[in-house]
Design a protein around this motif. Structure first.
Motif, short mmCIF file in Angstrom:
data_model
loop_
_atom_site.label_atom_id
_atom_site.label_comp_id
_atom_site.label_asym_id
_atom_site.label_seq_id
_atom_site.Cartn_x
_atom_site.Cartn_y
_atom_site.Cartn_z
N UNK A 108 35.96 24.42 29.72
CA UNK A 108 35.36 23.19 29.19
C UNK A 108 33.88 23.31 28.88
N UNK A 109 33.25 24.34 29.43
CA UNK A 109 31.81 24.53 29.21
C UNK A 109 31.53 26.03 29.14
N UNK A 110 31.87 26.67 28.02
CA UNK A 110 31.82 28.14 27.93
C UNK A 110 30.41 28.74 27.92
N UNK A 111 29.38 27.91 27.98
CA UNK A 111 28.04 28.48 28.16
C UNK A 111 27.79 28.81 29.64
N UNK A 112 28.78 28.48 30.49
CA UNK A 112 28.70 28.80 31.91
C UNK A 112 29.93 29.59 32.32
N UNK A 113 29.87 30.18 33.50
CA UNK A 113 30.97 31.03 33.96
C UNK A 113 31.27 30.75 35.44
N UNK A 114 32.45 31.15 35.84
CA UNK A 114 32.91 31.02 37.21
C UNK A 114 33.08 32.41 37.82
N UNK A 115 32.60 32.58 39.03
CA UNK A 115 32.81 33.82 39.78
C UNK A 115 33.73 33.51 40.95
N UNK A 116 34.86 34.16 40.99
CA UNK A 116 35.82 33.96 42.08
C UNK A 116 35.97 35.25 42.87
N UNK A 117 35.79 35.16 44.18
CA UNK A 117 35.96 36.29 45.08
C UNK A 117 37.17 36.02 45.95
N UNK A 118 38.10 36.97 46.01
CA UNK A 118 39.36 36.74 46.72
C UNK A 118 39.72 37.95 47.58
N UNK A 119 40.00 37.68 48.85
CA UNK A 119 40.48 38.71 49.77
C UNK A 119 41.99 38.55 49.92
N UNK A 120 42.73 39.61 49.63
CA UNK A 120 44.18 39.56 49.61
C UNK A 120 44.77 40.70 50.43
N UNK A 121 46.05 40.55 50.76
CA UNK A 121 46.84 41.62 51.38
C UNK A 121 46.19 42.17 52.65
N UNK A 122 45.54 41.30 53.43
CA UNK A 122 44.97 41.75 54.70
C UNK A 122 46.07 42.25 55.61
#
Length: 235
Positions: A108-122
């Motif tokens: 909805x606002x492509x002049x900005x970005x999202x950073x997602x950090x995910x810990x999986x399969x512990x």
């Protein structure tokens, strides 16, 4: 069916991940040159590729730092851990866990970005509560997400929580009862249940062990709720 399969069937939680998110402005990247570049107007594939190029130096620095920290803290050998940065994603994969950081444009606002950090399969709770692992990882996460093996009755959860004695536990829900949010006096996070999942939501970033500790505290407060016994079992 052997005994291991029977135990797995009794365990309602089938997948557990830890997630952290933050946002930024595309024009704030060091590699963004205002004389040559313009901020994206649409979150197209080409714009996403542009973001990936801008984000690559940050992703490389982040992944190399954590790669070194895990090697030292967990005594990993070369075959135990690897790191790859590609297409706006950094992935650290070890024999005990997978950690990803992903950059994506806001639709909805492509002049900005999202950073997602995910810990999986512990590999297990022992890892998530290990002091060396927590020191190497740092406070990256604000949510714990659990998927259930089968659907759970949200109405039954609400009824059980409302029947709890005392005022330490409160529960809010819409008229449809499609989800409920539980708060426990003395605990910071909000515990959000729906029929297929549980999320523990914090207001700040925390270590893996801090999130697990909050989960254990919630389980203790709701131990008298019959329907919660399977829902809250981590092991």
């Amino acid at each position: 069916m052997d005994e291991t399969e029977k135990v797995a069937d009794k365990r309602l939680i089938s997948q557990l991940t830890l997630v952290g998110e933050h946002q930024g402005m595309v024009k704030r990247f060091d590699g963004f040159d205002k004389s040559r570049h313009t901020v994206p107007k649409y979150a197209s594939d080409r714009a996403q590729q542009f973001l990936a190029r801008l984000a690559e130096p940050e992703l490389v620095e982040w992944s190399e730092s954590l790669f070194a920290a895990y090697r030292e803290a967990m005594d990993y050998r070369r075959k135990d851990i690897s790191s790859l940065v590609e297409g706006g994603v950094a992935r650290i994969e070890s024999k005990d866990f997978i950690l990803e950081r992903r950059y994506s444009l806001n639709q909805d606002s492509p002049d900005s970005y999202l950073v997602e950090t995910e810990l999986m399969n512990a590999s297990g709770l022992e890892l998530l509560e290990c002091e060396s692992f927590n020191q190497a990882t740092g406070p990256l996460f604000e949510r714990m997400c659990c998927l259930f093996r089968r659907d759970v009755s949200v109405e039954s959860m609400i009824d059980g929580i409302e029947d709890c004695k005392g005022s330490e536990v409160t529960v809010d829900y819409p008229s449809t009862c499609e989800y409920c949010e539980t708060r426990i006096e003395g605990l910071e996070p909000v515990f959000r249940f729906d029929s297929a999942s549980l999320e523990i939501r914090f207001r700040r970033y925390g270590l893996p062990r801090q999130i697990i500790q909050a989960y254990r505290a919630m389980a203790g407060k709701l131990a008298s709720v019959e329907v919660m016994k399977d829902v809250l079992s981590l092991s």
